[in-house]
Design a protein around this motif. Structure first.
Motif, PDB file in Angstrom:
ATOM      1  N   ALA A   1       0.839  -1.200   0.000  1.00  0.00           N
ATOM      2  CA  ALA A   1       0.000   0.000   0.000  1.00  0.00           C
ATOM      3  C   ALA A   1       0.872   1.247   0.000  1.00  0.00           C
ATOM      4  CB  ALA A   1      -0.906   0.015   1.229  1.00  0.00           C
ATOM      5  N   THR A   2       0.531   2.205  -0.848  1.00  0.00           N
ATOM      6  CA  THR A   2       1.117   3.536  -0.772  1.00  0.00           C
ATOM      7  C   THR A   2       0.015   4.540  -1.084  1.00  0.00           C
ATOM      8  OG1 THR A   2       3.035   4.900  -1.319  1.00  0.00           O
ATOM      9  CG2 THR A   2       1.963   3.740  -3.160  1.00  0.00           C
ATOM     10  N   LYS A   3       0.379   5.832  -1.143  1.00  0.00           N
ATOM     11  CA  LYS A   3      -0.672   6.853  -1.132  1.00  0.00           C
ATOM     12  C   LYS A   3      -0.377   8.012  -2.083  1.00  0.00           C
ATOM     13  CE  LYS A   3      -1.038   5.797   3.792  1.00  0.00           C
ATOM     14  NZ  LYS A   3       0.337   5.246   3.982  1.00  0.00           N
ATOM     15  N   LEU A   4      -1.442   8.533  -2.669  1.00  0.00           N
ATOM     16  CA  LEU A   4      -1.357   9.734  -3.492  1.00  0.00           C
ATOM     17  C   LEU A   4      -1.255  10.949  -2.564  1.00  0.00           C
ATOM     18  CD1 LEU A   4      -1.731  10.917  -6.469  1.00  0.00           C
ATOM     19  CD2 LEU A   4      -4.095  11.342  -5.754  1.00  0.00           C
ATOM     20  N   PRO A   5      -0.196  11.773  -2.680  1.00  0.00           N
ATOM     21  CA  PRO A   5      -0.048  12.934  -1.791  1.00  0.00           C
ATOM     22  C   PRO A   5      -1.059  14.026  -2.142  1.00  0.00           C
ATOM     23  CG  PRO A   5       1.701  12.924  -3.427  1.00  0.00           C
ATOM     24  CD  PRO A   5       0.929  11.652  -3.632  1.00  0.00           C
ATOM     25  N   SER A   6      -2.215  13.970  -1.526  1.00  0.00           N
ATOM     26  CA  SER A   6      -3.351  14.801  -1.922  1.00  0.00           C
ATOM     27  C   SER A   6      -3.058  16.296  -1.884  1.00  0.00           C
ATOM     28  CB  SER A   6      -4.553  14.481  -1.025  1.00  0.00           C
ATOM     29  OG  SER A   6      -4.233  14.701   0.333  1.00  0.00           O
ATOM     30  N   TRP A   7      -2.274  16.736  -0.901  1.00  0.00           N
ATOM     31  CA  TRP A   7      -1.987  18.157  -0.736  1.00  0.00           C
ATOM     32  C   TRP A   7      -1.067  18.706  -1.813  1.00  0.00           C
ATOM     33  CZ3 TRP A   7      -0.408  14.014   1.943  1.00  0.00           C
ATOM     34  CH2 TRP A   7       0.948  13.739   1.987  1.00  0.00           C
ATOM     35  N   MET A   8      -0.429  17.815  -2.583  1.00  0.00           N
ATOM     36  CA  MET A   8       0.493  18.243  -3.631  1.00  0.00           C
ATOM     37  C   MET A   8      -0.160  18.267  -5.014  1.00  0.00           C
ATOM     38  SD  MET A   8       3.872  16.143  -2.297  1.00  0.00           S
ATOM     39  CE  MET A   8       5.045  16.935  -3.392  1.00  0.00           C
ATOM     40  N   ILE A   9      -1.428  17.874  -5.061  1.00  0.00           N
ATOM     41  CA  ILE A   9      -2.133  17.778  -6.344  1.00  0.00           C
ATOM     42  C   ILE A   9      -2.695  19.133  -6.755  1.00  0.00           C
ATOM     43  CG2 ILE A   9      -4.023  16.663  -7.582  1.00  0.00           C
ATOM     44  CD1 ILE A   9      -1.666  14.823  -6.808  1.00  0.00           C
ATOM     45  N   LYS A  10      -2.285  19.598  -7.939  1.00  0.00           N
ATOM     46  CA  LYS A  10      -2.766  20.870  -8.462  1.00  0.00           C
ATOM     47  C   LYS A  10      -3.574  20.702  -9.756  1.00  0.00           C
ATOM     48  CE  LYS A  10      -0.330  22.765  -5.213  1.00  0.00           C
ATOM     49  NZ  LYS A  10      -0.999  23.219  -3.965  1.00  0.00           N
ATOM     50  N   SER A  11      -3.546  19.472 -10.316  1.00  0.00           N
ATOM     51  CA  SER A  11      -4.257  19.218 -11.568  1.00  0.00           C
ATOM     52  C   SER A  11      -4.480  17.723 -11.729  1.00  0.00           C
ATOM     53  CB  SER A  11      -3.450  19.739 -12.763  1.00  0.00           C
ATOM     54  OG  SER A  11      -2.280  18.942 -12.949  1.00  0.00           O
ATOM     55  N   ARG A  12      -5.286  17.351 -12.692  1.00  0.00           N
ATOM     56  CA  ARG A  12      -5.534  15.936 -12.987  1.00  0.00           C
ATOM     57  C   ARG A  12      -4.246  15.233 -13.409  1.00  0.00           C
ATOM     58  NH1 ARG A  12      -5.436  11.534 -14.227  1.00  0.00           N
ATOM     59  NH2 ARG A  12      -6.980  10.157 -15.185  1.00  0.00           N
ATOM     60  N   ASP A  13      -3.392  15.926 -14.161  1.00  0.00           N
ATOM     61  CA  ASP A  13      -2.136  15.324 -14.622  1.00  0.00           C
ATOM     62  C   ASP A  13      -1.209  14.974 -13.457  1.00  0.00           C
ATOM     63  OD1 ASP A  13      -2.942  15.489 -17.242  1.00  0.00           O
ATOM     64  OD2 ASP A  13      -1.845  17.350 -17.662  1.00  0.00           O
TER      65      ASP A  13
ATOM     66  N   LEU B   1     -10.096  17.726  -4.790  1.00  0.00           N
ATOM     67  CA  LEU B   1      -9.635  16.610  -5.617  1.00  0.00           C
ATOM     68  C   LEU B   1     -10.725  16.132  -6.572  1.00  0.00           C
ATOM     69  CD1 LEU B   1      -7.635  14.548  -2.966  1.00  0.00           C
ATOM     70  CD2 LEU B   1      -6.685  15.813  -4.889  1.00  0.00           C
ATOM     71  N   LYS B   2     -11.943  16.120  -6.101  1.00  0.00           N
ATOM     72  CA  LYS B   2     -13.049  15.730  -7.000  1.00  0.00           C
ATOM     73  C   LYS B   2     -13.165  16.700  -8.168  1.00  0.00           C
ATOM     74  CE  LYS B   2     -16.491  15.259  -4.070  1.00  0.00           C
ATOM     75  NZ  LYS B   2     -17.870  14.955  -3.623  1.00  0.00           N
ATOM     76  N   SER B   3     -12.963  17.978  -7.898  1.00  0.00           N
ATOM     77  CA  SER B   3     -13.045  18.967  -8.986  1.00  0.00           C
ATOM     78  C   SER B   3     -11.922  18.788  -9.995  1.00  0.00           C
ATOM     79  CB  SER B   3     -13.002  20.391  -8.409  1.00  0.00           C
ATOM     80  OG  SER B   3     -11.700  20.724  -7.934  1.00  0.00           O
ATOM     81  N   PHE B   4     -10.808  18.178  -9.552  1.00  0.00           N
ATOM     82  CA  PHE B   4      -9.689  17.900 -10.455  1.00  0.00           C
ATOM     83  C   PHE B   4      -9.864  16.586 -11.223  1.00  0.00           C
ATOM     84  CE2 PHE B   4      -6.560  20.373  -7.532  1.00  0.00           C
ATOM     85  CZ  PHE B   4      -6.974  21.572  -8.106  1.00  0.00           C
ATOM     86  N   GLY B   5     -10.863  15.767 -10.832  1.00  0.00           N
ATOM     87  CA  GLY B   5     -11.108  14.516 -11.541  1.00  0.00           C
ATOM     88  C   GLY B   5     -10.524  13.287 -10.881  1.00  0.00           C
ATOM     89  N   VAL B   6     -10.455  13.273  -9.554  1.00  0.00           N
ATOM     90  CA  VAL B   6      -9.830  12.141  -8.864  1.00  0.00           C
ATOM     91  C   VAL B   6     -10.606  10.842  -9.040  1.00  0.00           C
ATOM     92  CG1 VAL B   6     -10.979  12.505  -6.624  1.00  0.00           C
ATOM     93  CG2 VAL B   6      -8.703  11.439  -6.710  1.00  0.00           C
ATOM     94  N   LEU B   7     -11.915  10.918  -9.176  1.00  0.00           N
ATOM     95  CA  LEU B   7     -12.699   9.688  -9.338  1.00  0.00           C
ATOM     96  C   LEU B   7     -12.400   9.020 -10.680  1.00  0.00           C
ATOM     97  CD1 LEU B   7     -16.125  10.862  -7.827  1.00  0.00           C
ATOM     98  CD2 LEU B   7     -14.243   9.675  -6.706  1.00  0.00           C
ATOM     99  N   GLU B   8     -12.280   9.846 -11.717  1.00  0.00           N
ATOM    100  CA  GLU B   8     -11.906   9.303 -13.028  1.00  0.00           C
ATOM    101  C   GLU B   8     -10.489   8.743 -12.975  1.00  0.00           C
ATOM    102  OE1 GLU B   8     -10.899  10.728 -17.566  1.00  0.00           O
ATOM    103  OE2 GLU B   8     -10.470  11.970 -15.819  1.00  0.00           O
ATOM    104  N   PHE B   9      -9.603   9.430 -12.259  1.00  0.00           N
ATOM    105  CA  PHE B   9      -8.224   8.966 -12.123  1.00  0.00           C
ATOM    106  C   PHE B   9      -8.188   7.560 -11.515  1.00  0.00           C
ATOM    107  CE2 PHE B   9      -4.988   8.450  -8.742  1.00  0.00           C
ATOM    108  CZ  PHE B   9      -3.881   8.204  -9.547  1.00  0.00           C
ATOM    109  N   ILE B  10      -8.936   7.355 -10.450  1.00  0.00           N
ATOM    110  CA  ILE B  10      -8.941   6.040  -9.798  1.00  0.00           C
ATOM    111  C   ILE B  10      -9.444   4.980 -10.772  1.00  0.00           C
ATOM    112  CG2 ILE B  10      -9.917   4.668  -7.934  1.00  0.00           C
ATOM    113  CD1 ILE B  10     -10.183   7.284  -6.326  1.00  0.00           C
ATOM    114  N   ASP B  11     -10.534   5.277 -11.470  1.00  0.00           N
ATOM    115  CA  ASP B  11     -11.086   4.306 -12.423  1.00  0.00           C
ATOM    116  C   ASP B  11     -10.078   3.950 -13.504  1.00  0.00           C
ATOM    117  OD1 ASP B  11     -13.542   4.037 -11.166  1.00  0.00           O
ATOM    118  OD2 ASP B  11     -14.524   5.598 -12.365  1.00  0.00           O
TER     119      ASP B  11
END
Length: 400
Positions: free
Chosen positions: A81-93, A127-137
């Protein structure tokens, strides 16, 4: 070793997981690579099959160390298990950038359990506004991640919202006998279980405070009333494993003795195995600790780096121990020598350096009024003999 299943995946995970946030370090503060690898492999050889790391742990070096530890066939023995650093996310890319970088750092083609790190309400909405749900899928479809989850440090209403926003396989929450009503708490534990999520527990010892071998006399007296005597660590872990909703309990095991102790305790970590009398005893200990502890700091160090260089968690650790054990001379001396950097060779990190900029308030998952407590630390430990204690400590350590 006992195992419990993730409801949605059927994965049988060891009830004790290896947390890689607090690996052993050398005199310079870097990961002691040889010891860390030996410790991780020893745990795996003795039944642990869940390893947890993250992008920021050990200043970005934890994932690299875990990759080395999982060489020579060990990768196939565990769920990683590892993790996406949520606080560092500025865009979907950014999401793809970090995931791909982590796959490279971990030297693996897939992450078994990929968590969105350190969630609370506002950051989740961003994160949802950046598209995190699509990213996970898409990450699942590409095979880069197998299962999705999130770690949480926020309010219970936000926790329920996040649980309901995606068909997660698991979640990770802070939980121990002092934190039944903090963050997700017992209500969140039961809610996630009702949605068939696997539940991984962090901070089972609340930054080590619940596992002190010689607890405060008032606490020790209560433990000694138990019909079956246990160590403080065993009480803390067994209390969590007593909950059938819990899948894995993470332990940041950086001492060989701790690993062996936790492995032995895990052999008896059955759900619903504590008696009503024992649970009442734990509740009495909880009430006593709450009266004794000054700051609810777990030592997670999300507050770092402090722009003014204050060692926030170190300051609070000493303040708490002072209130727990009432040894004023020892507390003042340890504060002077540790915060002066005399032991580690680092820059001074005193509470009095705080400028009350407020940056730490935005980062703290516990919601602690950090600047206010730092004022209390400075008042308690930086008295007229402060400089003298620093000089004495350096002399003892033969530091010029």
């Amino acid at each position: 070793m006992l195992y419990r299943k993730i409801p949605k995946t059927g994965d049988s995970l060891s009830i004790l997981g290896f947390g890689c946030m607090r690996l052993p370090t050398d005199e310079k503060g870097s990961i002691d690579k040889k010891r860390a690898i030996e410790q991780i492999r020893y745990a795996i050889d003795n039944g642990v099959n869940y390893l947890d790391t993250a992008w920021p742990y050990h200043s970005g070096n934890s994932e690299l160390l875990v990759a080395d530890a999982l060489g020579q066939g060990y990768r196939e023995k565990v769920r990683l298990a590892t993790k996406l650093p949520s606080w560092m996310i500025k865009s979907r890319d950014d999401m793809d950038y970090y995931l791909n970088a982590q796959l490279e750092k971990l030297k693996t083609g897939h992450i078994d359990y990929y968590l969105i790190h350190n969630l609370a309400g506002p950051i989740w909405e961003k994160l949802k506004s950046f598209g995190v749900l699509e990213f996970i899928d898409r990450a699942k479809q590409s095979g880069r991640i197998v299962n999705a989850g999130f770690s949480f440090h926020g309010k219970i209403d936000d926790f329920k919202t996040i649980v309901d926003d995606y068909p997660w396989e698991m979640c990770q929450i802070q939980y121990n006998y002092l934190d039944e009503e903090l963050q997700a708490g017992t209500e969140g534990l039961e809610y996630a279980a009702s949605k068939n999520l696997g539940i991984v527990i962090m901070e089972p010892l609340r930054g080590g405070n619940l596992g002190i071998p010689e607890p405060p006399p008032d606490v020790d007296a209560i433990w000694k009333e138990a019909p079956h005597l246990r160590t403080p660590v065993e009480w803390a872990l067994r209390w969590i494993w007593n909950r059938p909703e819990v899948t894995v309990v993470l332990s940041g095991m950086n001492e060989e003795a701790h690993i062996k102790e936790n492995l032995a305790i895990a052999d008896d970590g059955y759900p619903d195995s504590l008696t009503e009398e024992e649970l009442k005893l734990v509740n009495r200990v909880t009430n006593r600790y709450r009266k004794l502890m000054k700051v609810g700091c777990t030592g997670c160090e999300y507050c770092k780096p402090c722009p003014s260089g204050v060692n926030i968690s170190g300051c609070f650790e000493i303040l708490n121990k002072f209130h727990l054990f009432k040894n004023e001379d020892e507390a003042k001396f340890m504060y002077a020598i540790r915060m002066a950097g005399a032991i580690t060779g680092t820059e001074p990190a005193f509470a009095s350096q705080c400028t009350q900029c407020g940056e730490c308030l935005e980062k703290c998952p516990q919601g602690i009024a950090i600047p206010d407590f730092l004022e209390e630390v400075a008042a308690a430990f930086e008295d007229e003999n402060f400089e003298q204690r620093i000089a004495m400590g350096k002399k003892m350590l033969k530091i010029e």
